[in-house]
Design an enzyme around this catalytic site. Sequence first.
Site, PDB file in Angstrom:
ATOM      1  N   CYS A 176     -19.110  26.154  22.774  1.00 45.31           N
ATOM      2  CA  CYS A 176     -18.387  27.212  23.489  1.00 45.31           C
ATOM      3  C   CYS A 176     -16.903  27.094  23.207  1.00 45.31           C
ATOM      4  CB  CYS A 176     -18.655  27.105  24.983  1.00 45.31           C
ATOM      5  SG  CYS A 176     -18.223  25.506  25.661  1.00 45.31           S
TER       6      CYS A 176
ATOM      7  N   GLU B 156     -20.355  28.411  33.350  1.00 48.30           N
ATOM      8  CA  GLU B 156     -19.531  28.264  32.146  1.00 48.30           C
ATOM      9  C   GLU B 156     -20.212  29.067  31.054  1.00 48.30           C
ATOM     10  OE1 GLU B 156     -16.693  27.082  32.395  1.00 48.30           O
ATOM     11  OE2 GLU B 156     -16.819  25.785  34.148  1.00 48.30           O
TER      12      GLU B 156
ATOM     13  N   ASN C  14     -27.040  23.659  23.203  1.00 48.51           N
ATOM     14  CA  ASN C  14     -26.155  22.935  22.278  1.00 48.51           C
ATOM     15  C   ASN C  14     -25.730  21.542  22.750  1.00 48.51           C
ATOM     16  OD1 ASN C  14     -24.495  24.007  24.246  1.00 48.51           O
ATOM     17  ND2 ASN C  14     -22.804  24.382  22.859  1.00 48.51           N
TER      18      ASN C  14
HETATM   19  P1  NAP Z   1     -28.473  31.309  26.642  1.00 47.89           P
HETATM   20  O1  NAP Z   1     -29.371  32.009  25.707  1.00 47.89           O
HETATM   21  O2  NAP Z   1     -27.632  32.124  27.543  1.00 47.89           O
HETATM   22  O3  NAP Z   1     -29.411  30.305  27.488  1.00 47.89           O
HETATM   23  C1  NAP Z   1     -28.844  29.429  28.429  1.00 47.89           C
HETATM   24  C2  NAP Z   1     -29.905  29.005  29.418  1.00 47.89           C
HETATM   25  O4  NAP Z   1     -30.297  30.117  30.226  1.00 47.89           O
HETATM   26  C3  NAP Z   1     -31.205  28.499  28.788  1.00 47.89           C
HETATM   27  O5  NAP Z   1     -31.694  27.448  29.558  1.00 47.89           O
HETATM   28  C4  NAP Z   1     -32.117  29.699  28.891  1.00 47.89           C
HETATM   29  O6  NAP Z   1     -33.474  29.375  28.835  1.00 47.89           O
HETATM   30  C5  NAP Z   1     -31.716  30.194  30.253  1.00 47.89           C
HETATM   31  N1  NAP Z   1     -32.088  31.568  30.586  1.00 47.89           N
HETATM   32  C6  NAP Z   1     -32.300  32.619  29.767  1.00 47.89           C
HETATM   33  N2  NAP Z   1     -32.595  33.727  30.497  1.00 47.89           N
HETATM   34  C7  NAP Z   1     -32.566  33.350  31.802  1.00 47.89           C
HETATM   35  C8  NAP Z   1     -32.790  34.034  33.042  1.00 47.89           C
HETATM   36  N3  NAP Z   1     -33.093  35.315  33.099  1.00 47.89           N
HETATM   37  N4  NAP Z   1     -32.666  33.322  34.186  1.00 47.89           N
HETATM   38  C9  NAP Z   1     -32.359  32.004  34.153  1.00 47.89           C
HETATM   39  N5  NAP Z   1     -32.143  31.316  33.019  1.00 47.89           N
HETATM   40  C10 NAP Z   1     -32.241  31.983  31.861  1.00 47.89           C
HETATM   41  O7  NAP Z   1     -27.449  30.336  25.856  1.00 47.89           O
HETATM   42  P2  NAP Z   1     -27.731  29.328  24.664  1.00 47.89           P
HETATM   43  O8  NAP Z   1     -28.112  30.118  23.456  1.00 47.89           O
HETATM   44  O9  NAP Z   1     -28.611  28.239  25.127  1.00 47.89           O
HETATM   45  O10 NAP Z   1     -26.260  28.715  24.452  1.00 47.89           O
HETATM   46  C11 NAP Z   1     -25.271  29.378  23.706  1.00 47.89           C
HETATM   47  C12 NAP Z   1     -24.324  30.151  24.596  1.00 47.89           C
HETATM   48  O11 NAP Z   1     -23.905  29.338  25.661  1.00 47.89           O
HETATM   49  C13 NAP Z   1     -23.041  30.565  23.877  1.00 47.89           C
HETATM   50  O12 NAP Z   1     -22.688  31.853  24.287  1.00 47.89           O
HETATM   51  C14 NAP Z   1     -22.020  29.553  24.371  1.00 47.89           C
HETATM   52  O13 NAP Z   1     -20.699  29.979  24.323  1.00 47.89           O
HETATM   53  C15 NAP Z   1     -22.484  29.307  25.753  1.00 47.89           C
HETATM   54  N6  NAP Z   1     -22.047  27.987  26.201  1.00 47.89           N
HETATM   55  C16 NAP Z   1     -20.997  27.918  27.053  1.00 47.89           C
HETATM   56  C17 NAP Z   1     -20.524  26.682  27.477  1.00 47.89           C
HETATM   57  C18 NAP Z   1     -19.373  26.575  28.417  1.00 47.89           C
HETATM   58  O14 NAP Z   1     -19.232  25.497  29.008  1.00 47.89           O
HETATM   59  N7  NAP Z   1     -18.543  27.581  28.585  1.00 47.89           N
HETATM   60  C19 NAP Z   1     -21.143  25.531  27.028  1.00 47.89           C
HETATM   61  C20 NAP Z   1     -22.205  25.629  26.136  1.00 47.89           C
HETATM   62  C21 NAP Z   1     -22.662  26.871  25.737  1.00 47.89           C
HETATM   63  P3  NAP Z   1     -34.325  29.608  27.478  1.00 47.89           P
HETATM   64  O15 NAP Z   1     -33.765  28.675  26.469  1.00 47.89           O
HETATM   65  O16 NAP Z   1     -35.712  29.279  27.887  1.00 47.89           O
HETATM   66  O17 NAP Z   1     -34.141  31.045  27.088  1.00 47.89           O
HETATM   67  O1  G3H Z   2     -20.376  24.192  24.073  1.00 48.17           O
HETATM   68  C1  G3H Z   2     -19.699  23.970  25.048  1.00 48.17           C
HETATM   69  C2  G3H Z   2     -19.325  22.627  25.439  1.00 48.17           C
HETATM   70  O2  G3H Z   2     -18.975  22.613  26.793  1.00 48.17           O
HETATM   71  C3  G3H Z   2     -18.198  22.153  24.549  1.00 48.17           C
HETATM   72  O3  G3H Z   2     -17.897  20.838  24.778  1.00 48.17           O
HETATM   73  O4  G3H Z   2     -15.647  20.847  23.669  1.00 48.17           O
HETATM   74  O5  G3H Z   2     -16.787  18.732  24.278  1.00 48.17           O
HETATM   75  O6  G3H Z   2     -17.654  20.129  22.403  1.00 48.17           O
HETATM   76  P1  G3H Z   2     -16.947  20.098  23.731  1.00 48.17           P
END
Ligand code: NAP
Ligand code: G3H
Length: 464
Positions: free
Chosen positions: A271, A237, A141
């Site tokens: 997030c 995160e 994202n």
């Molecule tokens: P995701 O599916 O968990 O993927 C995140 C990253 O992990 C991607 O680069 C993915 O690669 C990689 N990955 C997947 N399986 C892995 C493994 N076994 N080992 C190492 N890496 C692996 O998350 P997303 O769909 O990209 O993002 C959405 C989620 O992220 C939401 O739950 C959101 O809340 C969270 N998020 C949190 C924050 C925060 O700062 N708290 C910020 C942004 C997003 P692939 O794409 O190749 O699968």
């Molecule tokens: O999606 C997670 C990002 O860390 C959120 O950043 O609050 O600046 O949109 P933001």
Amino acid sequence: MIAKQFIDIKSPLTDEVIGKVPAMSREDVDEIIQRAKNGFKIWRDKPLHERVEYLYKVAELLLEHEVELTSLLIKEVGKDQKSAKSEVVRTADLIKFTADTAKNMHGQNINADSFPGGNKGKFAIIKHVPIGVVLAVSPFNYPVNLAASKIAPALVSGNAVVFKPATQGSLSGSFLAKLFIEVGLPEGVLGIVTGKGSQIGDYIVTHCDINFINFTGSTEVGNHIAKEAKMVPLLMELGGKDAAVVLEDADLDLTASHIVGGAFAYSGQRCTAIKRVIVVNEVADALAEKIKEQMKKLKVGNPVEIEGTLDVVPLINEGSADFVEGLIEEAKIKGAKLLCGGERKGNLITPTLFDYVTTDMRLAWEEPFGPVLPIIRVNSEEEAIQITNASEYGLQASVFTTNMHRAFEVADKLEVGTVQINNKTERGPDHLPFLGVKSSGIGVQGISYSIEAMTRIKSTVINL
Ligand code: NAP
Ligand code: G3H
């Protein structure tokens, strides 16, 4: 390295293939990590002012490529023009600020004679030294900003970095990483690994030459990595279910406007999006009405058809839209009142608001990562706090009240990393500490915090 297989990257807006990235093998990963290990030995010994200068150059180069990268972000992750551009500019600022911060961070000197029995001739010199090879894994994202927020502090501290972008986001993430390399980093100091996390992820995170993992993504994948990585230090995160707690003395116009902005920007694929409203009964009717009114102003559409600002755009893929639709259908069946939205066209879901959501519904607890907002009505401030804290997540929360004393009291009781008073939940500005408790993360990010996290203390004790 000659990749044998490639992954097509399709645009979520048009379904057209917009590029391809190598599906790297284990041998490719070994080679990249080995080069990073070698590069680390050169990079860690560079004077800090040289590493800092290098980051300033990257920030400049990034701004020179603003138009190109903005256009790529729109195509690859479906952002609207304004959000995509703002991600690029924000990232250049983040990189510059990281350089400014690193220049002004210092070690410490601790005298032994402050401890009983200690003497004046003994003191410890405390330095922050790099850890080694940092694995940076970013989500879809914010493919540029959440890559730079790991790469820049890791590099400026003298680490080498192996960067694994989300596959959907890997064109934009690689574009950024190549700018870092282009300004003249020593060979291997920053390596890019592409390939599906489900195929190559476990191999990278368990690689014996990875010394630190900085991950942003879902709680599910974060949990999995934490189990696999064993003793390797982690900065994570993860997901959230940020609550907007609304008390009876809140300014309801301001509250509704922040809630709508916080919940629906980039279709709620943040997030830190507001993912539930918890409101006391006295003002619930009035607030629900005002939120619904504000939602009429949301701009909905496809960024390839409408230029400029859009709030709600097609979700990143069909699976995400199916998931959000499932939450909507279950809430309807269980008796939540649909105030607006709830329609789907392809992966575009219209901004959806439910009232009378109860705690037996999935929508009360699960992270939709989509444009659907539940209103949960409660009898009291205490009940609002109890429901906020009953979540497995603890990223951020907002408290809306005109009584500052009460705001601080409630804030102190909320089990989250950050509480926003009379504002929407949000990560920025990027130098503030950003952290999640419970299932929302491990450790603290934010420019100086990330630098600290990706260094370790080295203590040398002088005995005169
Ligand atoms: P995701 O599916 O968990 O993927 C995140 C990253 O992990 C991607 O680069 C993915 O690669 C990689 N990955 C997947 N399986 C892995 C493994 N076994 N080992 C190492 N890496 C692996 O998350 P997303 O769909 O990209 O993002 C959405 C989620 O992220 C939401 O739950 C959101 O809340 C969270 N998020 C949190 C924050 C925060 O700062 N708290 C910020 C942004 C997003 P692939 O794409 O190749 O699968
Ligand atoms: O999606 C997670 C990002 O860390 C959120 O950043 O609050 O600046 O949109 P933001």
